[in-house]
Design a protein around this motif. Sequence first.
Motif, short mmCIF file in Angstrom:
data_model
loop_
_atom_site.label_atom_id
_atom_site.label_comp_id
_atom_site.label_asym_id
_atom_site.label_seq_id
_atom_site.Cartn_x
_atom_site.Cartn_y
_atom_site.Cartn_z
N LEU A 1 -32.70 -10.02 1.52
CA LEU A 1 -32.06 -10.61 0.34
C LEU A 1 -32.38 -9.81 -0.92
O LEU A 1 -31.49 -9.57 -1.76
N ASP A 2 -33.63 -9.39 -1.06
CA ASP A 2 -33.98 -8.58 -2.23
C ASP A 2 -33.18 -7.28 -2.25
O ASP A 2 -32.73 -6.83 -3.30
N ARG B 1 -29.73 -7.96 -3.41
CA ARG B 1 -29.71 -8.16 -4.86
C ARG B 1 -29.85 -6.84 -5.62
O ARG B 1 -29.22 -6.64 -6.67
N THR C 1 -31.55 -9.48 6.84
CA THR C 1 -32.29 -10.59 6.22
C THR C 1 -32.91 -10.11 4.91
O THR C 1 -33.80 -10.77 4.37
N HIS D 1 -23.01 -20.87 -6.27
CA HIS D 1 -23.84 -21.92 -5.69
C HIS D 1 -24.65 -21.34 -4.52
O HIS D 1 -24.10 -20.57 -3.71
N PRO D 2 -25.92 -21.72 -4.41
CA PRO D 2 -26.76 -21.16 -3.34
C PRO D 2 -26.21 -21.37 -1.93
O PRO D 2 -26.61 -20.66 -1.01
N MET D 3 -25.28 -22.28 -1.75
CA MET D 3 -24.71 -22.44 -0.40
C MET D 3 -23.81 -21.25 -0.05
O MET D 3 -23.42 -21.09 1.11
N CYS E 1 -24.89 -18.09 -0.86
CA CYS E 1 -25.78 -16.93 -0.95
C CYS E 1 -25.61 -16.01 0.26
O CYS E 1 -25.60 -14.80 0.12
N ALA E 2 -25.46 -16.60 1.44
CA ALA E 2 -25.38 -15.79 2.65
C ALA E 2 -24.10 -14.96 2.68
O ALA E 2 -24.13 -13.78 3.05
N ASP E 3 -22.98 -15.55 2.30
CA ASP E 3 -21.72 -14.89 2.58
C ASP E 3 -20.85 -14.54 1.38
O ASP E 3 -19.83 -13.87 1.53
N VAL F 1 -25.38 -11.57 1.73
CA VAL F 1 -26.33 -10.77 2.49
C VAL F 1 -25.53 -10.02 3.56
O VAL F 1 -24.74 -10.63 4.28
N SER G 1 -27.66 -16.34 -7.52
CA SER G 1 -27.64 -17.77 -7.19
C SER G 1 -27.86 -18.70 -8.36
O SER G 1 -27.60 -19.89 -8.25
N THR G 2 -28.38 -18.18 -9.46
CA THR G 2 -28.61 -19.04 -10.63
C THR G 2 -28.13 -18.33 -11.89
O THR G 2 -28.04 -17.10 -11.93
#
Lengths: 271, 271
Positions: free
Chosen positions: A107-108, A111, A105, A138-140, A142-144, A100, A149-150
């Motif tokens: 996220l969409d 993506r 904030t 891994h979703p951990m 996702c931020a950086d 992100v 994520s899947t």
Amino acid sequence: MTPPRLALNTATTKGWTLAEAVAGCVEAGIGGIGVWRDRVQEAGVAEAGRILRAAGVSVTSLCRGGFFTAPDGGRDDNRRAVDEAAAIGTDVLVLVCGGVPEGSTDLDGARARVRDGIAELAPHAASAGVRLAIEPMHPMFCADRGVVSTLGQALDLAEQFPAEQIGVVVDAYHVWWDPQVYAEIARAGAGGRILSVQVSDWVTPLPAGALLGRAHVGDGCIDVRRIVDACTAAGHAGFVEVEIFNEEIWQTPGARTVATLVDRHRTLFSR
Amino acid sequence: MTPPRLALNTATTKGWTLAEAVAGCVEAGIGGIGVWRDRVQEAGVAEAGRILRAAGVSVTSLCRGGFFTAPDGGRDDNRRAVDEAAAIGTDVLVLVCGGVPEGSTDLDGARARVRDGIAELAPHAASAGVRLAIEPMHPMFCADRGVVSTLGQALDLAEQFPAEQIGVVVDAYHVWWDPQVYAEIARAGAGGRILSVQVSDWVTPLPAGALLGRAHVGDGCIDVRRIVDACTAAGHAGFVEVEIFNEEIWQTPGARTVATLVDRHRTLFSR
């Protein structure tokens, strides 16, 4: 005997130059190598290609392009990454898609930028004969690091393009927790989308920053065998790259790390 | 004016006893409080109930039961947790379901144990008038805290039981990354399954152990407003608990932390 299908990812033996890693593979009877760009650039692209061709090892992937959510969309660097992949003799460029954007904030939106970035890069990759492998992170991360994520989400993206151009990475460390992972591996295989399979293991506690917490296969709680077998059953006949980011393993002499890889791989597939 | 629907979770103000946290809520005009068991046990269950009733604050949840994958399945402790919830005047017990057992790689087996554990606890909870709220945990906690990793998976579990007995927690920190989260929030709401909404924010880098990395709402990359609004639109009319595990915030005087909560909550909902 060194088990077939084992490949070393150069991130696992960080202390080795490309030439050393390639020699280490040959010495250990490992037939494949996944290469990070730092090792390629350190050697020079042409020389890297020469080293790899001379050794006769299969180059399973180049890591990595992506970071489409960076301010410049990673545009020029991604084109260079495609060219480097072609030059070193692999047709797989791994994409870590980016997190992100700082201060956002949305996220969409991030993506959507990933999708747009892949669409923009795809023609250049196709003309270079390089396939882009979207790596769900891994979703951990996702931020950086990666907003994909899947595995299902990676496939939703990949399937917007021809299978000859865009596929996915199945990295056990990133996807093992996902309740849908086996269904999605089957889907990926059926569509001819599995371009890379990577393994390592999950141990706790995670270190600060979460990046360097990976362990040798067999030391953690991931059922690596089941994930690899699912990929094989889904039609993936290629190599299985061991990619471990771990400070302690990085301090270990490369030859010893490679010996551990061979040993763990043999144990894994003898069960 | 303190915004409506704001609740303090006692994990946010770790330095406060239950009595201090309750007084802090009253002082700040916060109408709800989510309580951790350490605070209840420190005060004594009967006294904790008395403190909460006397203040007239709504007890939004008791945290936590679960850990069904522990060697003893958490059995006795979970029954006590149900009794404590009833005694302090809340009908919601949050379940953190437990990770992959030490030495195991059997994730499916661990998930089956969670289902069995909930089935075993459900009758006791029902007879005590306490609903069990399955909390999907961020996948980075799959190994050591919770094998229920997505809201969809939590709902798959919850829906095996009557909505009057089993529901879910929507904690923004755990679910924000999930491409399916808004669809699953709608599903949870339609089924009357949202028993708790919790918020905090995601910042990087994660600290070692990953547990204490949460931040005040507004400091990170989660679109908290969108998640809360989705819960509201799905029919959740209850409180929004702020639950932040963060060493630095724990070192901050409780009253200052609560003032920040009120301020952030107001900002969030004025946008």
